[in-house]
Scaffold this active site. Structure first.
Site, PDB file in Angstrom:
ATOM      1  N   HIS A 261       0.825  -1.206   0.000  1.00 16.94           N
ATOM      2  CA  HIS A 261       0.000   0.000   0.000  1.00 16.94           C
ATOM      3  C   HIS A 261       0.858   1.255   0.000  1.00 16.94           C
ATOM      4  O   HIS A 261       0.454   2.301  -0.497  1.00 16.94           O
ATOM      5  CB  HIS A 261      -0.935   0.004   1.217  1.00 16.94           C
ATOM      6  CG  HIS A 261      -2.144  -0.849   1.020  1.00 16.94           C
ATOM      7  ND1 HIS A 261      -2.619  -1.696   1.970  1.00 16.94           N
ATOM      8  CD2 HIS A 261      -2.955  -0.994  -0.052  1.00 16.94           C
ATOM      9  CE1 HIS A 261      -3.682  -2.326   1.499  1.00 16.94           C
ATOM     10  NE2 HIS A 261      -3.899  -1.918   0.279  1.00 16.94           N
TER      11      HIS A 261
ATOM     12  N   ASP B 145       3.648 -13.432 -12.792  1.00 17.31           N
ATOM     13  CA  ASP B 145       3.950 -14.821 -12.455  1.00 17.31           C
ATOM     14  C   ASP B 145       4.597 -15.550 -13.622  1.00 17.31           C
ATOM     15  O   ASP B 145       5.489 -16.384 -13.420  1.00 17.31           O
ATOM     16  CB  ASP B 145       2.679 -15.547 -12.021  1.00 17.31           C
ATOM     17  CG  ASP B 145       2.332 -15.282 -10.566  1.00 17.31           C
ATOM     18  OD1 ASP B 145       3.247 -14.927  -9.804  1.00 17.31           O
ATOM     19  OD2 ASP B 145       1.159 -15.414 -10.190  1.00 17.31           O
TER      20      ASP B 145
ATOM     21  N   GLU C  99      -0.216 -18.116 -16.954  1.00 17.58           N
ATOM     22  CA  GLU C  99       0.887 -17.765 -16.056  1.00 17.58           C
ATOM     23  C   GLU C  99       1.803 -18.951 -15.771  1.00 17.58           C
ATOM     24  O   GLU C  99       2.929 -18.774 -15.317  1.00 17.58           O
ATOM     25  CB  GLU C  99       0.347 -17.177 -14.743  1.00 17.58           C
ATOM     26  CG  GLU C  99      -0.767 -17.980 -14.123  1.00 17.58           C
ATOM     27  CD  GLU C  99      -1.473 -17.233 -13.001  1.00 17.58           C
ATOM     28  OE1 GLU C  99      -0.920 -16.238 -12.502  1.00 17.58           O
ATOM     29  OE2 GLU C  99      -2.579 -17.655 -12.619  1.00 17.58           O
TER      30      GLU C  99
ATOM     31  N   CYS D 133      -2.404  -8.646 -17.803  1.00 15.87           N
ATOM     32  CA  CYS D 133      -2.425  -7.865 -16.561  1.00 15.87           C
ATOM     33  C   CYS D 133      -1.098  -8.103 -15.852  1.00 15.87           C
ATOM     34  O   CYS D 133      -0.660  -9.233 -15.693  1.00 15.87           O
ATOM     35  CB  CYS D 133      -3.599  -8.259 -15.673  1.00 15.87           C
ATOM     36  SG  CYS D 133      -3.801 -10.029 -15.401  1.00 15.87           S
TER      37      CYS D 133
END
Length: 759
Positions: free
Chosen positions: A361, A631, A607, A678
């Site tokens: 964060h 990944d 992935e 993504c």
């Protein structure tokens, strides 16, 4: 000997002064090996020589003055060969150089080992003896082991330019490499801060007056909630998107029944408020730190931050105000989101966090605030950085300590270019993502902490390319019900009404276990996770799919994505269950012919490298492919990108990664399967352009990257990108790709979007 070795390394790493540490080191090694001389030489790569820094046995007046060229003498030979050299009579060796000022005439036996960190020779450690003899295997093994362990500590010292202070008053701007947190450049003085309160220092104890401890805890909760509200209000004037939801999440967690009930229960069982808080927070932290998914694993830092904030208020520790320069770079063991909020209005230029990754964060908030950040610089001795000048390069993930004038000038030019760039980028926010010759793509965002955490109507996104559904499963003591999931998913889908939202099914398992569903495995990265666990537990999978479909009714913008697919069998079984859920709901809830339940599109995440070679088989079974580039890169290169020791090996522009992505695009085009991606590669303008040239039409990224990527797309021609791609795919090294792409963007007038890794 192992105990002695550990003590030597520990004492060296904890020393505050380099000269004292080196003198103590050579004395301890001399004693441990019962030899007559031990010396350490450190490398000056600018002047291409080794400097005698300390010795117990050679002349003291030679320290810091005697230098040996990289290609000279026995010391230079050790450095050249990058291996130990053990000689019975050094004086007879052809490489021996007589240096009268060091007074080593009486020594014959010589053993030298290189001190190497990440393939770079940092220095040479030697022992000598008057008797002509070959040092035995145990002595050589000890010195080699010691040198290897010293390398990490010396890398920090070398990076800070401390070595050269012995023979030069000029700074050298050594580079420390970390993990990317937030792009940008900062130039200024570093300020090292420590938490006002630290749960790790709390000694648990019980008390007799539980009522008093409950009052203390409740007062601390109230003060902490007020603090988070104040922080959020201050930042609202700066941040226009929903990145500030982190503070709402903090408040919800504090006020939530589970957290408070657990702490109160500990207090009622006899623990004092501080101990109860520590026990509960440590339990949460342990659960999150055991996770595989780095995005979720970063929640451990949020829980620690929250716990320390609460502890600070429970102890009522206001502390003394730290004297800050007008502008500064913040350095801490763990720069938390609340720490960032606390300092951002006080002249904060950038942050360096010893822990953390680009999914924390802190990193998300830093991006929203346009504050450059590097994370995961885990070998730094941070106490030595306080009040030193630095250049922080958030593009190349590097920190230059004591930078020279030339380096500062170069980075000031980058800062000036950034200011102009940001003003230009804003103009493209609400315009189509189309190249100059009319090739269009969709730019989507990655989300998952809350309904609108990383989204704002102002960023111009075309939808959500990845919505992580793990969070509601994590912040609980049991699996969420179908009704609870339905309500959450409905909120998400409604927030993006009219735009596609791709929800990833529950991606836990392996070392990404739930607190109420623990899993222990020897190799969790390759273990029971993702689709593997949900197929083994169809009762969990079916409830989630039913909830998604219910939430989608009347909106029709849902797509379902299956993670960690490694076989066709998994896809067949998942689709069977999805169809089962669809027919169940059609029968149960939607009998009216005018009220039809829409079956959402189903896709898979690419992935796991093995599934790449079954794409044509998959094309007959699913509606779309979505590449998880993070990944996929890790699995292809066998590199953990959050491990700073090997982070430099983790690179999306590795030829193997790029060729794999191109192969996927070709197969998708051949079978006419919609393709999206993504991951961090799509966040970078350079990466986005390469992906578009490959044929990717849907790019999902951080909301904070979207405008910049869109602006670049609008200033290139698709025809040029195809030519660039052909050359990129011919390269055999990562460095060649980086260099070529930088050249091409400069030619296209977009050089300011790619910052070279300055050496």
């Amino acid at each position: 000997m192992l105990t002695i070795l550990r003590r030597i390394v520990l004492e060296f790493s904890q020393a505050s002064e380099l000269d004292e540490a080196l003198l103590r080191l050579v004395s301890q090694v001399k004693s441990a090996l019962s030899t007559q001389c031990c010396s350490v030489y450190l490398a000056d790569h600018q002047k291409q020589h080794f400097i005698l820094m300390a010795s117990n046995g050679l002349a003291e007046n030679a320290f810091g003055r005697t230098s040996i060229g990289f290609t000279e003498g026995l010391v230079g030979l050790v450095g050249q060969r990058e291996e130990p050299i053990n000689i019975a009579n050094a004086c007879l060796h052809p490489n021996f150089i007589h240096a009268p000022e060091v007074e080593e005439e009486n020594f014959k036996a010589f053993l030298g080992t290189p001190i190497i960190h990440q393939r770079k020779v940092l220095g040479i450690l030697t022992v000598q003896q008057e008797q002509a003899r070959v040092f035995n295997e145990d002595e050589e093994a000890f010195l080699v082991t010691l040198s290897a362990q010293l390398a990490t500590v010396l890398a920090s010292v070398e990076a800070q330019g401390m070595i050269d202070l012995y023979h030069s008053n000029q700074s050298v701007g050594k580079s420390i490499v970390g993990i990317g947190g937030s792009p940008g450049v900062a130039i200024g003085e570093m300020v090292v801060v420590y938490p006002k309160a630290d749960l790790s220092t709390v000694a648990v104890e019980k008390v007799s007056n539980s009522e008093q401890q409950l009052t203390i805890f409740n007062d601390g909760v109230s003060r902490t909630i007020a603090e988070f509200s104040q922080m959020s209000e201050k930042l609202k004037a700066i941040i226009t998107d929903s990145s500030l939801d982190i503070f709402d999440v903090y408040k919800q967690l504090i006020e939530g029944d589970n957290f408070k009930i657990e702490v109160i229960a500990k207090i009622q069982s006899g623990w004092n408020a501080q101990s109860a808080l520590k026990l509960v927070v440590d339990h949460y932290v342990m659960q999150f730190e055991a996770l595989d998914d780095e995005y979720l694993r970063e929640r451990a830092y949020d829980i620690k931050d929250l716990g320390n904030r609460l502890l600070n208020n429970i102890k009522n520790m206001d502390g003394l105000e730290q004297q800050l320069p007008k502008q500064f770079i913040l350095v801490a063991e763990d720069v938390s989101a609340s720490m960032l909020a606390e300092y951002q209005h006080l002249g904060l230029l950038g942050i360096v966090s010893i822990t953390g990754s680009n999914n924390s964060h802190t990193a998300i908030l830093a991006k929203a605030l346009n504050i450059p950040a590097i994370m995961g610089v885990d070998y730094l001795a941070i106490r030595q950085l306080h009040k030193k000048n630095a250049v922080l390069d958030g593009y190349a993930y590097q920190l230059y300590v004591n930078p020279g004038d030339a380096l500062i000038k170069e980075y000031r030019h980058i800062l000036a270019a950034e200011d102009l760039l940001n003003a230009q980028v804003k103009e493209a926010e609400h315009l189509p993502a189309s190249t100059k010759d009319g090739h269009s793509v969709s730019l989507l965002i990655n989300a998952g902490l809350s309904a609108g955490f990383e989204y704002s109507q102002n960023v111009g996104a075309d939808g959500v390319g990845l919505y992580r559904t793990e969070i509601p499963f994590m912040n609980r003591s049991c699996f969420p019900s179908e009704a609870e999931q339905t309500a959450l998913y409905r909120e998400v889908l409604a927030s993006f009404a009219g735009k596609p939202v791709t929800m990833r099914t529950l991606d836990v398992g392996g070392d990404k276990s739930l607190p109420y569903f623990p899993i222990i495995e020897a190799n969790p990265f390759l273990g029971w996770r993702g689709i593997r666990i949900t197929l083994d537990h169809p009762e969990i999978f079916l409830v989630q799919i039913r909830a998604m479909m219910k939430a989608n009714h009347g909106l029709g913008n849902l797509a379902i994505m299956l993670p960690m697919i490694s076989s066709i069998t998994e896809v067949d079984e998942a689709i069977r269950l999805i169809n089962q859920a669809y027919y169940e709901l059609t029968t149960e809830l939607f009998c009216n012919e005018s009220d039809v339940l829409v079956r959402p599109k189903v896709g898979v995440m690419i992935e796991v490298p093995g599934i790449i070679f079954q794409l044509e088989d998959l094309a007959d079974k699913v509606d779309f492919f979505s590449v998880g580039s993070n990944d996929l890169t890790q699995y292809l290169l066998a590199v953990d990108r959050n491990n700073s020791r090997v982070a430099s090996l983790y690179d999306f522009y590795h030829p193997a990664v790029l060729r794999s992505l191109y192969y996927i695009a070709q197969k998708s085009k051949k079978r006419n399967v919609p393709l999206s991606i993504c991951g961090e590669l799509a966040n970078e303008p350079t990466g986005a352009l390469i992906l578009i040239a490959m044929g990717y039409t849907n790019l999902s990224m951080s909301a904070h990257s979207l405008a910049k990527v869109k602006w670049v797309i609008r200033h290139v021609e698709y025809h040029d990108l195809k030519q660039i791609l052909a050359q990129v795919l011919s390269f055999t090294t990562t460095a060649s790709v980086h260099s070529y792409m930088h050249e091409q963007l400069v030619k296209l007038g977009l050089g300011d979007f790619v910052h070279a890794r300055l050496q």
